[in-house]
Design a protein around this motif. Structure first.
Motif, mmCIF file in Angstrom:
data_model
loop_
_atom_site.group_PDB
_atom_site.id
_atom_site.type_symbol
_atom_site.label_atom_id
_atom_site.label_comp_id
_atom_site.label_asym_id
_atom_site.label_seq_id
_atom_site.Cartn_x
_atom_site.Cartn_y
_atom_site.Cartn_z
ATOM 1 N N GLU A 106 -37.934 0.380 -24.047
ATOM 2 C CA GLU A 106 -36.660 0.597 -24.738
ATOM 3 C C GLU A 106 -36.311 2.082 -24.788
ATOM 4 O O GLU A 106 -35.166 2.474 -24.525
ATOM 5 C CB GLU A 106 -36.748 0.034 -26.165
ATOM 6 N N ARG A 107 -37.292 2.885 -25.115
ATOM 7 C CA ARG A 107 -37.057 4.333 -25.254
ATOM 8 C C ARG A 107 -36.747 4.987 -23.899
ATOM 9 O O ARG A 107 -35.916 5.890 -23.815
ATOM 10 C CB ARG A 107 -38.293 4.971 -25.889
ATOM 11 N N TYR A 110 -33.362 2.591 -22.308
ATOM 12 C CA TYR A 110 -32.202 2.325 -23.161
ATOM 13 C C TYR A 110 -32.198 3.272 -24.363
ATOM 14 O O TYR A 110 -32.205 2.822 -25.519
ATOM 15 C CB TYR A 110 -32.218 0.861 -23.621
ATOM 16 N N ASP A 113 -29.565 2.847 -27.259
ATOM 17 C CA ASP A 113 -29.566 1.645 -28.082
ATOM 18 C C ASP A 113 -30.435 1.826 -29.324
ATOM 19 O O ASP A 113 -31.391 2.608 -29.310
ATOM 20 C CB ASP A 113 -30.107 0.459 -27.285
ATOM 21 N N PRO A 115 -33.428 1.327 -31.601
ATOM 22 C CA PRO A 115 -34.785 0.873 -31.253
ATOM 23 C C PRO A 115 -35.122 -0.447 -31.936
ATOM 24 O O PRO A 115 -34.660 -0.728 -33.051
ATOM 25 C CB PRO A 115 -35.675 2.011 -31.768
ATOM 26 N N GLY A 116 -35.920 -1.242 -31.272
ATOM 27 C CA GLY A 116 -36.347 -2.499 -31.852
ATOM 28 C C GLY A 116 -37.396 -2.288 -32.927
ATOM 29 O O GLY A 116 -38.050 -1.245 -32.990
ATOM 30 N N LEU A 176 -35.433 -7.309 -31.724
ATOM 31 C CA LEU A 176 -34.034 -6.945 -31.909
ATOM 32 C C LEU A 176 -33.268 -7.894 -32.820
ATOM 33 O O LEU A 176 -32.136 -7.592 -33.213
ATOM 34 C CB LEU A 176 -33.320 -6.892 -30.545
ATOM 35 N N VAL A 222 -38.131 -7.420 -21.816
ATOM 36 C CA VAL A 222 -37.300 -6.421 -22.501
ATOM 37 C C VAL A 222 -36.060 -6.132 -21.662
ATOM 38 O O VAL A 222 -34.931 -6.095 -22.178
ATOM 39 C CB VAL A 222 -38.092 -5.122 -22.756
ATOM 40 N N HIS A 223 -36.253 -5.923 -20.361
ATOM 41 C CA HIS A 223 -35.108 -5.682 -19.474
ATOM 42 C C HIS A 223 -34.156 -6.881 -19.479
ATOM 43 O O HIS A 223 -32.932 -6.710 -19.499
ATOM 44 C CB HIS A 223 -35.587 -5.420 -18.048
ATOM 45 N N LYS A 226 -32.212 -7.108 -22.772
ATOM 46 C CA LYS A 226 -31.185 -6.064 -22.817
ATOM 47 C C LYS A 226 -29.987 -6.422 -21.948
ATOM 48 O O LYS A 226 -28.831 -6.191 -22.331
ATOM 49 C CB LYS A 226 -31.785 -4.732 -22.358
ATOM 50 N N THR A 231 -27.320 -4.739 -23.695
ATOM 51 C CA THR A 231 -28.105 -3.564 -24.114
ATOM 52 C C THR A 231 -27.721 -3.080 -25.502
ATOM 53 O O THR A 231 -27.519 -1.910 -25.764
ATOM 54 C CB THR A 231 -27.965 -2.403 -23.110
ATOM 55 N N THR A 233 -28.123 -4.335 -29.951
ATOM 56 C CA THR A 233 -28.668 -5.272 -30.930
ATOM 57 C C THR A 233 -27.545 -6.136 -31.479
ATOM 58 O O THR A 233 -26.611 -5.623 -32.110
ATOM 59 C CB THR A 233 -29.354 -4.515 -32.082
#
Length: 238
Positions: A106-107, A110, A113, A115-116, A176, A222-223, A226, A231, A233
């Motif tokens: 994520e970091r 993305y 966005d 963060p989860g 998310l 994760v991809h 998103k 991408t 939440t």
């Protein structure tokens, strides 16, 4: 869509953060397997000692032969068993690091966005143990179908594809959104999730590469999450 996610995830696996997690999980797995090896060999040695103590000494060659053969055979069997246990044990150990891997993806990919949120530890452990048990059952069924040409291969890929896709998607989406929302999202995109699971099952079938299946799987999902959510939440996390 799953193909793009799989390609991105596969490239992620070879980055330094992933290698660090892989090395740590494998090191712990080797330690666990070493303990199993020590316990197994000690148990066999104790059994051989009990046999020698409870049988007459009129035929010492018989007792000695039993002790020697049992030690050799048990060593071989334990070694073979541990070879098959490497993948599931490493999967269980890697389960403790999956949140870190998901956060890294994520970091890295993305950053704009939100963060989860990490999945609670008890929930993550429960999901990992349940997933491992289900995979063992599915692969046992596939093994029992070895005498039916083609069917066992179908059972392996379909069963693992469904289970891997479902569990890892739930884990990635659960960072998310609430579990119920993650389940709804998975149900709406069941086909894409299953295709992602098939990619994981394919990797699981390749010796050595199967060790990276958990890391590849969480990155892939994760991809995928998103891309399915744009991408962002969609709902407040738990």
């Amino acid at each position: 869509m799953p193909i793009v996610a799989a390609l991105r995830a596969f490239s992620d696996v070879f980055t330094p953060p992933f290698r660090s997690v892989l090395i740590r999980s494998l090191a712990i797995s080797v330690l666990v397997l070493a303990v199993i090896w020590a316990a197994g060999t000690r148990a066999v040695a104790a059994l051989a000692a009990w046999f020698a103590a409870t049988h007459p000494l009129d035929y010492p060659w018989y007792v000695d032969a039993f002790t020697t053969v049992s030690g050799f055979v048990s060593g071989v069997l334990i070694f073979i068993g541990l070879a098959y246990l490497v993948a599931p044990v490493s999967a269980i150990v890697a389960g403790f690091f999956l949140d870190d891997v998901a956060a890294t993806v994520e970091r890295t990919h993305y950053p704009a966005d939100p963060p989860g949120l990490p999945v609670p530890l008890w929930e993550s452990i429960g999901a990992t143990l349940k997933f491992t048990a289900l995979v063992v059952v599915v692969n046992l069924i596939a093994f029992l179908l070895l005498l039916v040409p083609g069917i066992n291969l179908i059972a392996f890929f379909v069963g693992n594809g469904y289970l891997l896709g479902r569990e890892y998607f739930q884990l990635a989406a659960g960072r998310l959104m609430p579990p119920s929302a993650a389940e709804q999202l998975r149900a709406r995109h069941a086909g894409s999730v299953f295709l992602g699971g098939l990619a994981m099952a394919g990797l699981l079938a390749v010796p050595v590469l199967n060790l990276v299946t958990p890391l590849f799987g969480i990155a892939l999902m994760v991809h995928l999450v998103k891309r399915l959510t744009g991408t962002r939440t969609l709902m407040p996390p738990r």
